[in-house]
Design an enzyme around this catalytic site. Structure first.
Site, PDB file in Angstrom:
ATOM      1  N   CYS A   1       0.809  -1.222   0.000  1.00  0.00           N
ATOM      2  CA  CYS A   1       0.000   0.000   0.000  1.00  0.00           C
ATOM      3  C   CYS A   1       0.841   1.270   0.000  1.00  0.00           C
ATOM      4  CB  CYS A   1      -0.950   0.000   1.192  1.00  0.00           C
ATOM      5  SG  CYS A   1      -2.090  -1.398   1.196  1.00  0.00           S
TER       6      CYS A   1
ATOM      7  N   HIS B   1      -3.500   7.177   1.759  1.00  0.00           N
ATOM      8  CA  HIS B   1      -3.864   5.825   1.336  1.00  0.00           C
ATOM      9  C   HIS B   1      -5.268   5.540   1.832  1.00  0.00           C
ATOM     10  CE1 HIS B   1      -4.067   1.607   0.757  1.00  0.00           C
ATOM     11  NE2 HIS B   1      -3.863   1.289   2.031  1.00  0.00           N
TER      12      HIS B   1
ATOM     13  N   ASN C   1     -10.037  -0.235  -0.713  1.00  0.00           N
ATOM     14  CA  ASN C   1      -8.580  -0.161  -0.622  1.00  0.00           C
ATOM     15  C   ASN C   1      -7.982  -0.746  -1.900  1.00  0.00           C
ATOM     16  OD1 ASN C   1      -5.861  -0.507  -0.050  1.00  0.00           O
ATOM     17  ND2 ASN C   1      -6.193  -1.333   2.004  1.00  0.00           N
TER      18      ASN C   1
END
EC number: 2.3.1.180
Length: 324
Positions: free
Chosen positions: A112, A251, A281
């Protein structure tokens, strides 16, 4: 010499999957997902859509926004944890699709945090003259590594890609915080926490792709602390305070993490770009994807001071401050 963001782009798979649709195949509900994550839908790639195809589409959008031809690109850094193949690098597939072979192209794997790692790597290479113009891409097909029987993880992720075009520019006598470009960046990693967020497969261990595994509470706790600290480091280096930031592009892991990090830094929530409700996500794609959304809807404008931040498996985490 600074790396200036000249254009942004993004791409999503054609298929949008709502929480209600997911609840038809997994023991969950729209209410459960929204309450714990803020996610309402995500995009899932079909068999014709790959990490490289999404990355290429996002790259084309970024090039068009920048007014730059693909042939001018001398560097492609692509962040992904879900490459098309073990090798070659997915970046080389994007390079071939764009028709700009001969330059530098490679992948970065920091999950990520991948886009932050890729952005910082490209920035360093541009400032040292390795290339003049670069594509930095975050692209993922995380649906390929999800365990669709595990409701605690499969509801969290989606597929997509985001890209930025960077150009090395001499900003002359501009002060540290004046003029466009990337002003400061900090990256970190701590492999001691590998078992909190990982994939239980790999070429060298199981010879399989594997599935994502996560201990959500522990990840949450580390994320809030680590992100607040690294944001402070970047602000100190650049000589700014949190009050100077126009926008934070984080993020997009979980709405609760976004809220908690903003509170820890006394940042008003209206300064935080949130797309987790629409995209879930998307790992390395989430920061450039959210950036593109905010640029195209007019929130982020030329001259704005923008902070990017992310934390992912590894653990890896980082932040970067840029003047648009």
């Amino acid at each position: 010499m600074r790396s200036v963001i000249k254009g942004t782009g993004s791409a999503l798979p054609a298929k949008c999957v709502t929480n209600a649709e997911l609840a038809a195949r997994v023991d969950t509900s729209d209410e459960w997902i929204v309450e714990r994550t803020g996610i309402r839908q995500r995009y899932i790639a079909d068999e014709t859509e790959t990490t490289s195809s999404l990355a290429t589409a996002a790259a084309r959008e970024a090039l068009a926004a920048a007014g730059i031809e693909a042939g001018e690109i001398g560097l492609i850094v692509l962040a992904t944890a879900t490459p098309d193949h073990t090798f070659p690098a997915t970046a080389t597939q994007v390079q071939a699709a764009l028709g700009c072979g001969g330059g530098i192209a490679f992948d970065v794997q920091a999950v990520c945090s991948g886009f932050l790692y890729a952005l910082t790597t490209a920035d360093a290479m541009l400032r040292t003259g390795m290339a003049k113009k670069a594509l930095v891409i975050g692209a993922e097909t995380f649906s390929r590594i999800l365990d669709w029987e595990d409701r605690t993880t499969c509801v969290l992720f989606g597929d997509g890609a985001g890209a930025v075009v960077l150009e090395a520019q001499d900003v002359g006598a501009a002060g540290v915080g004046d003029g466009p470009g990337i002003l400061a960046s900090r990256l970190h990693a701590d492999g001691a926490h590998k078992d909190m967020l990982y994939v239980d497969g790999g070429p060298s261990t199981t010879q399989t792709v594997g599935h994502l595994r996560m201990r959500g509470r522990e990840v949450f706790r580390h994320a809030v602390v680590n992100l607040a600290e690294v944001l402070g480091e970047v602000l100190d280096e650049a000589g700014f305070t949190a009050a100077d930031i126009d926008w934070v592009v984080p993020h997009q892991a979980n709405a609760r993490i976004l809220d908690a990090t903003a509170r820890k830094l006394d940042l008003p929530p209206e300064k935080v770009i949130v797309t987790v409700d629409r995209h879930a996500n998307t790992s390395a794609a989430s920061v450039p994807l959210a950036l593109d959304v905010a640029v195209r809807d007019g929130r982020i404008k030329k001259g704005d001071l923008v902070m990017f931040e992310a934390m992912g498996g590894g653990f890896t985490w980082g932040a970067s401050l840029a003047r648009m």
